[in-house]
Design a protein around this motif. Structure first.
Motif, PDB file in Angstrom:
ATOM      1  N   LEU A 273     -13.260  -5.542 -10.072  1.00 10.82           N
ATOM      2  CA  LEU A 273     -13.701  -6.288  -8.898  1.00 10.82           C
ATOM      3  C   LEU A 273     -13.796  -7.767  -9.200  1.00 10.82           C
ATOM      4  O   LEU A 273     -14.078  -8.170 -10.328  1.00 10.82           O
ATOM      5  N   GLY A 274     -13.602  -8.580  -8.166  1.00 14.66           N
ATOM      6  CA  GLY A 274     -13.839 -10.007  -8.304  1.00 14.66           C
ATOM      7  C   GLY A 274     -15.328 -10.273  -8.394  1.00 14.66           C
ATOM      8  O   GLY A 274     -16.149  -9.424  -8.031  1.00 14.66           O
ATOM      9  N   LYS A 275     -15.679 -11.458  -8.855  1.00 18.74           N
ATOM     10  CA  LYS A 275     -17.097 -11.785  -9.077  1.00 18.74           C
ATOM     11  C   LYS A 275     -17.911 -11.720  -7.787  1.00 18.74           C
ATOM     12  O   LYS A 275     -19.034 -11.233  -7.769  1.00 18.74           O
ATOM     13  N   GLY A 276     -17.337 -12.200  -6.700  1.00 19.01           N
ATOM     14  CA  GLY A 276     -18.057 -12.184  -5.438  1.00 19.01           C
ATOM     15  C   GLY A 276     -18.300 -10.779  -4.930  1.00 19.01           C
ATOM     16  O   GLY A 276     -19.403 -10.443  -4.475  1.00 19.01           O
ATOM     17  N   GLU A 277     -17.276  -9.932  -5.009  1.00 17.86           N
ATOM     18  CA  GLU A 277     -17.398  -8.539  -4.563  1.00 17.86           C
ATOM     19  C   GLU A 277     -18.377  -7.777  -5.446  1.00 17.86           C
ATOM     20  O   GLU A 277     -19.151  -6.952  -4.973  1.00 17.86           O
ATOM     21  N   GLU A 278     -18.349  -8.072  -6.728  1.00 17.30           N
ATOM     22  CA  GLU A 278     -19.292  -7.459  -7.667  1.00 17.30           C
ATOM     23  C   GLU A 278     -20.724  -7.835  -7.297  1.00 17.30           C
ATOM     24  O   GLU A 278     -21.627  -6.986  -7.269  1.00 17.30           O
ATOM     25  N   ALA A 279     -20.935  -9.097  -6.986  1.00 16.56           N
ATOM     26  CA  ALA A 279     -22.283  -9.600  -6.692  1.00 16.56           C
ATOM     27  C   ALA A 279     -22.863  -9.022  -5.411  1.00 16.56           C
ATOM     28  O   ALA A 279     -24.088  -8.931  -5.259  1.00 16.56           O
ATOM     29  N   THR A 280     -22.003  -8.603  -4.494  1.00 16.66           N
ATOM     30  CA  THR A 280     -22.491  -8.076  -3.219  1.00 16.66           C
ATOM     31  C   THR A 280     -22.502  -6.544  -3.175  1.00 16.66           C
ATOM     32  O   THR A 280     -22.582  -5.950  -2.107  1.00 16.66           O
ATOM     33  N   GLY A 281     -22.434  -5.906  -4.352  1.00 17.02           N
ATOM     34  CA  GLY A 281     -22.579  -4.452  -4.417  1.00 17.02           C
ATOM     35  C   GLY A 281     -21.334  -3.658  -4.097  1.00 17.02           C
ATOM     36  O   GLY A 281     -21.419  -2.472  -3.743  1.00 17.02           O
ATOM     37  N   GLY A 282     -20.162  -4.284  -4.229  1.00 19.64           N
ATOM     38  CA  GLY A 282     -18.918  -3.604  -3.899  1.00 19.64           C
ATOM     39  C   GLY A 282     -18.645  -2.353  -4.705  1.00 19.64           C
ATOM     40  O   GLY A 282     -17.982  -1.430  -4.228  1.00 19.64           O
TER      41      GLY A 282
ATOM     42  N   GLU B 241     -31.257  -9.487  -2.285  1.00 19.00           N
ATOM     43  CA  GLU B 241     -30.552  -9.389  -1.011  1.00 19.00           C
ATOM     44  C   GLU B 241     -29.106  -8.933  -1.176  1.00 19.00           C
ATOM     45  O   GLU B 241     -28.591  -8.154  -0.371  1.00 19.00           O
ATOM     46  N   HIS B 242     -28.438  -9.389  -2.227  1.00 18.95           N
ATOM     47  CA  HIS B 242     -27.023  -9.061  -2.416  1.00 18.95           C
ATOM     48  C   HIS B 242     -26.803  -7.686  -3.046  1.00 18.95           C
ATOM     49  O   HIS B 242     -25.669  -7.215  -3.122  1.00 18.95           O
ATOM     50  N   ASP B 243     -27.860  -7.039  -3.499  1.00 22.98           N
ATOM     51  CA  ASP B 243     -27.715  -5.755  -4.192  1.00 22.98           C
ATOM     52  C   ASP B 243     -28.880  -4.836  -3.833  1.00 22.98           C
ATOM     53  O   ASP B 243     -29.538  -4.270  -4.694  1.00 22.98           O
ATOM     54  N   LYS B 244     -29.104  -4.682  -2.544  1.00 22.85           N
ATOM     55  CA  LYS B 244     -30.299  -4.003  -2.055  1.00 22.85           C
ATOM     56  C   LYS B 244     -30.116  -2.493  -1.978  1.00 22.85           C
ATOM     57  O   LYS B 244     -29.030  -1.994  -1.662  1.00 22.85           O
ATOM     58  N   ILE B 245     -31.181  -1.764  -2.278  1.00 21.63           N
ATOM     59  CA  ILE B 245     -31.235  -0.315  -2.100  1.00 21.63           C
ATOM     60  C   ILE B 245     -32.231  -0.018  -0.977  1.00 21.63           C
ATOM     61  O   ILE B 245     -33.368  -0.490  -0.997  1.00 21.63           O
ATOM     62  N   PHE B 246     -31.793   0.778  -0.003  1.00 21.24           N
ATOM     63  CA  PHE B 246     -32.648   1.157   1.109  1.00 21.24           C
ATOM     64  C   PHE B 246     -33.227   2.547   0.857  1.00 21.24           C
ATOM     65  O   PHE B 246     -32.507   3.458   0.433  1.00 21.24           O
ATOM     66  N   VAL B 247     -34.516   2.706   1.116  1.00 18.58           N
ATOM     67  CA  VAL B 247     -35.198   3.995   0.952  1.00 18.58           C
ATOM     68  C   VAL B 247     -35.656   4.467   2.330  1.00 18.58           C
ATOM     69  O   VAL B 247     -36.364   3.748   3.040  1.00 18.58           O
ATOM     70  N   VAL B 248     -35.246   5.669   2.699  1.00 19.66           N
ATOM     71  CA  VAL B 248     -35.512   6.204   4.038  1.00 19.66           C
ATOM     72  C   VAL B 248     -36.159   7.578   3.932  1.00 19.66           C
ATOM     73  O   VAL B 248     -35.806   8.378   3.058  1.00 19.66           O
ATOM     74  N   GLU B 249     -37.103   7.847   4.822  1.00 20.79           N
ATOM     75  CA  GLU B 249     -37.715   9.168   4.926  1.00 20.79           C
ATOM     76  C   GLU B 249     -37.276   9.832   6.224  1.00 20.79           C
ATOM     77  O   GLU B 249     -37.233   9.183   7.277  1.00 20.79           O
ATOM     78  N   ALA B 250     -36.951  11.129   6.146  1.00 22.29           N
ATOM     79  CA  ALA B 250     -36.705  11.938   7.338  1.00 22.29           C
ATOM     80  C   ALA B 250     -38.031  12.593   7.715  1.00 22.29           C
ATOM     81  O   ALA B 250     -38.691  13.198   6.859  1.00 22.29           O
ATOM     82  N   ARG B 251     -38.409  12.471   8.975  1.00 24.65           N
ATOM     83  CA  ARG B 251     -39.699  12.999   9.413  1.00 24.65           C
ATOM     84  C   ARG B 251     -39.535  13.917  10.614  1.00 24.65           C
ATOM     85  O   ARG B 251     -38.780  13.597  11.547  1.00 24.65           O
ATOM     86  N   ILE B 252     -40.220  15.027  10.575  1.00 20.07           N
ATOM     87  CA  ILE B 252     -40.259  15.952  11.706  1.00 20.07           C
ATOM     88  C   ILE B 252     -41.667  15.937  12.267  1.00 20.07           C
ATOM     89  O   ILE B 252     -42.625  16.263  11.564  1.00 20.07           O
ATOM     90  N   ASP B 253     -41.778  15.515  13.525  1.00 21.76           N
ATOM     91  CA  ASP B 253     -43.088  15.341  14.164  1.00 21.76           C
ATOM     92  C   ASP B 253     -44.024  14.497  13.295  1.00 21.76           C
ATOM     93  O   ASP B 253     -45.215  14.792  13.153  1.00 21.76           O
TER      94      ASP B 253
END
Length: 230
Positions: free
Chosen positions: A104-113, A187-199
């Motif tokens: 990968l190029g440096k820019g693509e690497e930096a943005t989590g490609g 910001e450029h390499d963020k991990i999102f954490v999500v919960e699935a909820r029932i009621d």
């Protein structure tokens, strides 16, 4: 590890040794990397991806035709589209840690490609194209059977987890929601954490480079938990 060592490591993982090493190098080269090379430019994977996509469509069609004799044309088409979609191929690519070998190029690497579904799925198709050119249709079929068609029932459950979970929850007369509970990293390499909820009760948790992937993993966890109650 140098690039030569990485190639040998990847060949060991996939159980295929390329006679023409230029093919696998090309299959792993993103355009951002080739564009950065001012001298001796590398060829990127886009042409091999085009070929690999066609090879995969043929092999997946033949696989479904031979293994699901009771399916109608419409059912076969839907199954094929699920098996070879971007999310599915990225899932298969992660099984062999394909991301670590991509140039990968440096820019693509930096943005989590390296972990982006679109890139991983493209490289997976490019590798299929490279195997086909190097070893023929039999070698390509062996590769996709091992790394794309294997454990299909579990993969299908993962791919369809959000829709399957939604159907189950609706039948129970309950409400399903996904809540973003954390964002980890810069910001450029963020991990999102999500919960699935029932009621409102948390039944599954997932994480990924984007919210969609995190939701899918959370839904898969929740679906497995729901099925275990039966």
């Amino acid at each position: 590890m140098d690039k030569q060592g990485q190639l040998k490591e990847l060949e060991g993982k996939i159980g295929y040794v390329f006679r023409n090493k230029k093919l696998i190098k090309e299959a792993l080269t993103h355009s951002s990397f080739s564009n950065e090379q001012k001298i001796n430019k590398y060829r990127n994977y886009e042409r091999l991806e085009f070929l690999g996509d066609a090879v995969l469509e043929l092999l997946s069609s033949r696989f479904i035709f031979g293994n699901y004799p009771g399916m109608s044309e419409g059912q076969m088409t839907r199954l094929r589209s699920t098996m070879v979609c971007e999310t599915a191929l990225a899932f298969c690519a992660r099984d062999i840690f394909l991301g670590r070998y991509i140039l990968l190029g440096k820019g693509e690497e930096a943005t989590g490609g390296r972990e982006r579904d679109s890139i991983l799925s493209d490289v997976m198709e490019a590798v299929i194209g490279a195997v086909y050119l190097d070893g023929g249709i039999d070698a390509a079929e062996e590769f996709v059977t091992r790394f794309v068609f294997s454990d299909l029932e579990n993969k299908q459950l993962f791919y369809d987890s959000k829709s399957l979970l939604q159907e189950r929850v609706q039948k129970q007369g309950k409400e399903l929601s996904y809540e973003l509970v954390a964002e980890i990293g810069p910001e450029h390499d963020k991990i999102f954490v999500v919960e699935a909820r029932i009621d409102g009760e948390t039944v599954g948790k997932g994480q990924g480079r984007n919210k969609k992937t995190a939701q899918q993993q959370a839904a898969y966890q929740a679906l497995i938990a729901e099925m275990s109650k039966e």
